[in-house]
Design an enzyme around this catalytic site. Structure first.
Site, short mmCIF file in Angstrom:
data_model
loop_
_atom_site.label_atom_id
_atom_site.label_comp_id
_atom_site.label_asym_id
_atom_site.label_seq_id
_atom_site.Cartn_x
_atom_site.Cartn_y
_atom_site.Cartn_z
N SER A 250 19.53 -12.60 -7.96
CA SER A 250 19.37 -11.14 -7.86
C SER A 250 18.04 -10.68 -8.85
O SER A 250 18.01 -11.53 -9.72
CB SER A 250 20.77 -10.47 -8.55
OG SER A 250 20.92 -11.08 -9.89
N PHE B 58 24.12 -18.63 -3.90
CA PHE B 58 25.20 -19.29 -3.00
C PHE B 58 24.69 -19.03 -1.46
O PHE B 58 25.43 -19.75 -0.63
CB PHE B 58 26.43 -18.51 -3.18
CG PHE B 58 26.16 -16.99 -2.44
CD1 PHE B 58 26.78 -16.86 -1.25
CD2 PHE B 58 26.05 -16.04 -3.34
CE1 PHE B 58 26.62 -15.56 -0.89
CE2 PHE B 58 25.84 -14.87 -2.86
CZ PHE B 58 26.22 -14.53 -1.59
N CYS C 186 18.75 -13.06 1.79
CA CYS C 186 17.53 -12.19 1.31
C CYS C 186 16.51 -11.90 2.27
O CYS C 186 15.90 -10.88 1.94
CB CYS C 186 17.06 -13.22 0.14
SG CYS C 186 16.08 -14.59 0.84
N GLU D 235 27.92 -21.93 -8.28
CA GLU D 235 29.08 -22.61 -8.27
C GLU D 235 30.14 -22.14 -7.23
O GLU D 235 31.22 -22.70 -7.26
CB GLU D 235 29.82 -22.22 -9.64
CG GLU D 235 30.05 -20.88 -9.74
CD GLU D 235 28.82 -20.02 -10.39
OE1 GLU D 235 28.78 -18.95 -10.90
OE2 GLU D 235 27.52 -20.65 -10.19
N ARG D 236 29.80 -21.35 -6.55
CA ARG D 236 30.54 -20.68 -5.12
C ARG D 236 30.38 -21.97 -4.13
O ARG D 236 31.46 -21.84 -3.32
CB ARG D 236 29.96 -19.50 -4.67
CG ARG D 236 29.92 -18.31 -5.94
CD ARG D 236 29.49 -16.94 -5.11
NE ARG D 236 29.38 -16.24 -6.33
CZ ARG D 236 28.65 -14.77 -6.20
NH1 ARG D 236 28.17 -14.43 -5.02
NH2 ARG D 236 28.21 -14.10 -7.41
N LYS E 84 20.79 -26.68 -10.77
CA LYS E 84 21.82 -25.95 -11.12
C LYS E 84 22.25 -24.92 -9.80
O LYS E 84 21.69 -23.95 -9.80
CB LYS E 84 21.52 -25.19 -12.26
CG LYS E 84 22.90 -24.77 -13.11
CD LYS E 84 24.12 -24.21 -12.47
CE LYS E 84 23.64 -22.59 -12.26
NZ LYS E 84 24.81 -21.79 -11.60
N GLU F 236 20.31 -3.42 -2.90
CA GLU F 236 20.44 -4.47 -1.89
C GLU F 236 22.07 -4.41 -1.55
O GLU F 236 22.78 -4.74 -2.71
CB GLU F 236 19.97 -5.74 -2.19
CG GLU F 236 20.20 -6.75 -1.29
CD GLU F 236 19.65 -8.21 -1.81
OE1 GLU F 236 19.11 -8.90 -1.01
OE2 GLU F 236 19.56 -8.35 -3.03
#
Length: 507
Positions: free
Chosen positions: A227, A150, A282, A177-178, A174, A384
């Site tokens: 993640s 996201f 990140c 979805e956020r 893909k 993190e």
């Protein structure tokens, strides 16, 4: 009525039929602005089938013509840049200018990928043996897929899709979805640029969709960013099904501050890289490592002063430094991390919990948080956080600072600020981290170098963008060729008759 974000399959917007949906929020207000379908396994298989049918024709297209599609795409994105940035901001929460930066860093890799005709060239050796030539070809894999996060809904999909498409593959994306609208819009722009239908497909979903991409034998490679636990799962599952995989996970990026560093530059660097995009990067610097207590005390004082001046508000407002986090769950998780730091005994210099923005009381806001005297056994150091939280972990000397940065389980990015060229050179050579910045706070390489972390930040042999991306999305075929001497040539030598049972060599 809440709008539904469609899939983009075979060159068309596709109405979902799974019956499952997730909410897409406006982080600035906390309200639901759309819903996104979660594809069924059968829907994903149909997407793969469309991609598989389209790919051979695209692979047979001259690489120069493929590159021209990317060039036209660049023009179209620049044409629509402001609209795309506003759409991105409205779903993610990052500021308008930051959203444009997200898109532009993706375009940097598209620009690199327009060099496909050169990057796909093989090698050629004449007379490798008597009358023998050896050459190599780089050929596309077929159907490949990307699973993207996201926090960069434009940049990372473009990092994945651009080189894959330029190399002649069909790509199934893909996205998260956020914030799924921008990836769909980018796919539409690729189609407008001349990309054949079915070469770039966007399918929304959750684990059900992901598992089909991992297990279906028609998908030859998977790229992932997210993640570390999910990166490990995707890497292991892809490998078990015979696929290539490049999976990038979590990070805990350090910035070592030497006593000779310009603290004004350091504070600017830490404020921007630690709190920009609400820390949802990140490559965010989340750990400052000042060398010596004198450096640490001065740095903590300056940071405390600057943090108090940061402006937080709705993503499209003027004059703000960063906007909301992506979801309420993200705010709750970061808030819990802050409490863990307090409970562990770290010194809380600035507490961002409970921030309320007037007129946007239901938005997903969190103020800037700053800790000092953080030790390497604390959870706020080890994990993190992915929010606007910066911690100071003091080092007695250079060697301890180097060890702190090197010993963390993550090895994504690291920086050092110093005026000493010898210290910088030694640090860059010895630190056990994949990407290093020298007086640069966010060491993201340019598009023609590769991006990738070490240790538990990255899984796979090849990195994102740069030459590695074309190596990842192609397979090498090596041809050894020998033509018998022609009787039409007066200089032709007779061809030796008889079978040889000896391993061929060049001796």
């Amino acid at each position: 009525m809440t709008r539904t974000i469609p899939h983009f399959v075979g060159g068309s917007l596709l109405t979902p039929d799974s019956g499952r949906f997730a909410d897409v929020f406006d982080p600035s207000t906390g309200s639901v602005q759309a819903r996104v379908p979660l594809a069924s396994a059968d829907e994903v298989r149909r997407v793969i089938a469309d991609a598989e049918a389209a790919q051979p024709g695209w692979a047979a297209t001259n690489p120069q013509k493929r590159a021209r599609v990317l060039m036209r795409f660049l023009d179209l994105v620049h044409r629509d840049m402001d609209d795309l940035a506003r759409l991105l901001s409205s779903e993610h929460g990052k500021t308008f200018e930051d959203a444009k930066g997200d898109i532009q860093r993706g375009l940097d890799v598209i620009e690199f990928a327009t060099g496909a005709p050169h990057l796909l060239k093989g090698e050629y050796s004449t007379e490798a043996g008597t009358g023998i030539d050896v050459y190599s070809l780089r050929q596309p894999l077929g159907v490949v897929a990307g699973i993207t996060p996201f926090n960069f809904p434009a940049m990372i999909p473009l990092w994945k899709a651009g080189p894959a498409i330029a190399a002649g593959n069909a790509f199934v994306l893909k996205p998260s979805e956020r914030d799924p609208s921008v990836p769909v819009r980018l796919a539409e722009l690729f189609l407008e640029a001349g990309l054949p239908a079915g070469i770039l497909n966007v399918v929304h979903g959750d684990k059900e969709a992901v598992d089909v991409l991992l297990e279906d034998e028609r998908v030859k490679a998977i790229g992932f960013v997210g993640s570390t636990p999910i990166a490990e799962y995707i890497y292991a599952t892809a490998a078990a099904h015979g696929k290539r995989a490049q999976c990038f996970g979590g990070a805990k990026n350090h910035l070592v501050v030497m006593p000779d560093a310009d603290l004004g530059q350091v504070v600017d660097a830490l404020i921007g890289s630690g709190y920009g995009s609400a820390g949802e990067r990140c490559m965010a610097i989340s750990v400052a490592v000042p060398v010596g207590d004198e450096t640490a005390d001065a740095l903590a004082a300056k940071l405390t002063e600057r943090v108090a001046q940061l402006r937080i508000g709705p993503s499209l407002a003027d004059g703000i430094d960063y906007g909301p986090l992506v979801t309420r769950a993200a705010v709750d998780r970061v808030t819990d991390c802050i409490q863990q730091g307090v409970d562990a005994g770290a010194t809380l210099l600035a507490d961002g919990r409970g921030l309320v923005v007037e007129g946007y009381e239901e938005g997903f806001y969190l103020g800037p948080t700053l800790f000092d005297h953080v030790t390497t056994d604390m959870s706020i150091y080890r994990e993190e956080i992915f929010g606007p939280v910066l911690v100071i972990a003091r080092a007695r000397d250079y060697e301890e600072a180097l060890a702190i940065a090197s010993d963390h389980e993550y090895g994504n990015g690291v920086g050092i600020f110093t005026r000493d060229g010898d210290a910088a050179r030694d640090f860059a050579a010895r630190v056990n981290v994949g990407m290093v910045g020298v007086n640069v706070p966010i060491p993201v390489p340019l598009g023609y170098y590769t991006f990738g972390g070490w240790k538990r930040s990255g899984f796979g042999d090849l990195n994102q963008h740069g030459p590695d991306s074309f190596r990842f999305y192609t397979k090498t075929k090596t041809v050894t060729s020998r033509w018998p001497a022609s009787p039409l040539r007066s200089v032709a030598e007779p061809v030796e008759a008889g079978a040889s049972f000896v391993m061929p060599t060049t001796r």
